[in-house]
Design an enzyme around this catalytic site. Structure first.
Site, PDB file in Angstrom:
ATOM      1  N   CYS A 118       0.798  -2.257 -18.954  1.00 18.56           N
ATOM      2  CA  CYS A 118       0.602  -2.875 -17.325  1.00 18.56           C
ATOM      3  C   CYS A 118      -0.048  -2.357 -16.509  1.00 18.56           C
ATOM      4  CB  CYS A 118       2.685  -2.290 -17.371  1.00 18.56           C
ATOM      5  SG  CYS A 118       2.862  -3.007 -14.657  1.00 18.56           S
ATOM      6  N   CYS A 139      -1.804  -8.472 -14.029  1.00 22.33           N
ATOM      7  CA  CYS A 139      -1.218  -7.841 -14.827  1.00 22.33           C
ATOM      8  C   CYS A 139      -1.130  -8.423 -16.019  1.00 22.33           C
ATOM      9  CB  CYS A 139       0.026  -8.993 -13.345  1.00 22.33           C
ATOM     10  SG  CYS A 139       2.011  -9.505 -14.087  1.00 22.33           S
ATOM     11  N   HIS A 175       0.625  -1.149 -13.612  1.00 20.42           N
ATOM     12  CA  HIS A 175       0.327  -0.174 -12.713  1.00 20.42           C
ATOM     13  C   HIS A 175       0.930   0.948 -12.887  1.00 20.42           C
ATOM     14  CE1 HIS A 175       3.160  -3.972 -10.919  1.00 20.42           C
ATOM     15  NE2 HIS A 175       2.881  -2.674  -9.469  1.00 20.42           N
ATOM     16  N   GLU A 187       5.636   0.953  -7.489  1.00 20.38           N
ATOM     17  CA  GLU A 187       5.453   0.202  -6.496  1.00 20.38           C
ATOM     18  C   GLU A 187       5.591   0.442  -5.301  1.00 20.38           C
ATOM     19  OE1 GLU A 187       4.197  -3.186  -5.481  1.00 20.38           O
ATOM     20  OE2 GLU A 187       3.541  -3.161  -7.223  1.00 20.38           O
ATOM     21  N   ASP A 237      -1.353  -9.557  -9.102  1.00 21.86           N
ATOM     22  CA  ASP A 237      -0.703  -8.859  -9.080  1.00 21.86           C
ATOM     23  C   ASP A 237       0.545  -8.929  -8.734  1.00 21.86           C
ATOM     24  OD1 ASP A 237       0.358  -6.599 -11.154  1.00 21.86           O
ATOM     25  OD2 ASP A 237       0.492  -5.106  -9.664  1.00 21.86           O
ATOM     26  N   SER A 238       2.059  -8.394  -9.478  1.00 18.93           N
ATOM     27  CA  SER A 238       3.378  -8.680  -9.294  1.00 18.93           C
ATOM     28  C   SER A 238       3.389  -7.574  -7.738  1.00 18.93           C
ATOM     29  CB  SER A 238       4.037  -8.406 -10.184  1.00 18.93           C
ATOM     30  OG  SER A 238       4.524  -7.029 -10.393  1.00 18.93           O
TER      31      SER A 238
END
Length: 262
Positions: A182, A72, A184, A151, A9-10
């Protein structure tokens, strides 16, 4: 078949998929890559996203993974088809297509879909849903601040609440379920639940883990070892920042190693 599963993932969002994988496939080893130095991915071009994804997949293949999970929503929407065409011998699972199956029981309800700018711009999830359920009622919206907030570990902060109100308050009372497009975003469900009370949240991570288990079973790739799996975590940014947030998400110690992409 004690080779690991590669997941990327990012940043830390894909750890929600790792969490689900550990639940559904407790014997499997996992190698996780969080591309934190280049996050967020949501505003990047499709060409850049494919370049980054290729670099990470190459790293994972060099680690002898038996499958790759694109944990992701952004790369699942933009790079997945190219990656499977370039790597036909390795099973790959994204988060968008398994998520369509999760919506089947909700097809008659008013749905919202939130994701990064790149994912919403691509429009893949809404298109796949409408192909499967022509009469579905779904609205989509980009929420670009959510992934960076996750993040930074701002899972339930005042600023996260402000962003959620700004993005979604007009949907209050107007949707029955919200697809978290997403990986996240499941980290922000406490705040999202305050802004959108009585809304059911669809977390793509669980469906992704189920699909991964299915692919491994079909290919005879399930781990046949009885020993405890040893997981590896890599971050392209600062591992000392990634590690504590990863531990908070997974509830286990997560010492990350530094990885550099060129």
């Amino acid at each position: 078949m004690n080779r690991p599963i590669g997941v990327f993932d990012s940043g830390v969002g894909g750890l929600t998929v790792v969490r689900a994988l550990r639940e559904h496939l407790p014997n499997e080893r996992i190698i996780y890559v969080g591309d934190t130095a280049r996050a967020p991915y949501g505003g990047l071009s499709a060409e850049t996203l494919l370049t980054y994804s290729r670099q990470i997949v190459r790293f994972l293949l060099n680690k002898d993974v038996k499958a790759v999970v694109l944990a992701c929503g952004t790369t699942s929407s933009t790079a997945y088809e190219a990656l499977i065409a370039e790597n036909p011998d390795i099973p790959m699972v994204d988060v968008i297509r398994p998520g369509v199956a999760a919506v089947e029981r909700l097809a008659n309800q008013r749905l919202g879909f939130i994701a990064t700018v790149a994912t919403v711009r691509k429009g893949l999830f809404a298109r796949l849903l409408r192909e499967a359920y022509p009469d579905i009622n779904i609205k989509s919206r980009a929420c670009p601040l959510f992934a960076p907030m996750a993040e930074w570990g701002l899972f339930a902060s005042a600023v996260t609440r402000w962003a959620a109100e700004t993005y979604l308050r007009d949907w209050r009372g107007n949707i029955d379920a919200l697809v978290l497009g997403c990986t996240h975003y499941p980290l922000l469900t406490d705040v999202l639940g305050e802004v959108l009370p009585n809304v059911y949240f669809v977390d793509l991570a669980d469906e992704t883990a189920k699909k991964t288990a299915e692919r491994l079973r079909e290919g005879g790739l399930l781990n046949d070892s009885s020993g405890p799996p040893l997981h590896e975590y890599y971050a392209s940014g600062k591992p000392e920042i990634f590690g504590p947030i990863a531990e908070k998400i997974l509830g286990i110690p997560c010492k990350a190693s530094k990885i550099n992409f060129k």
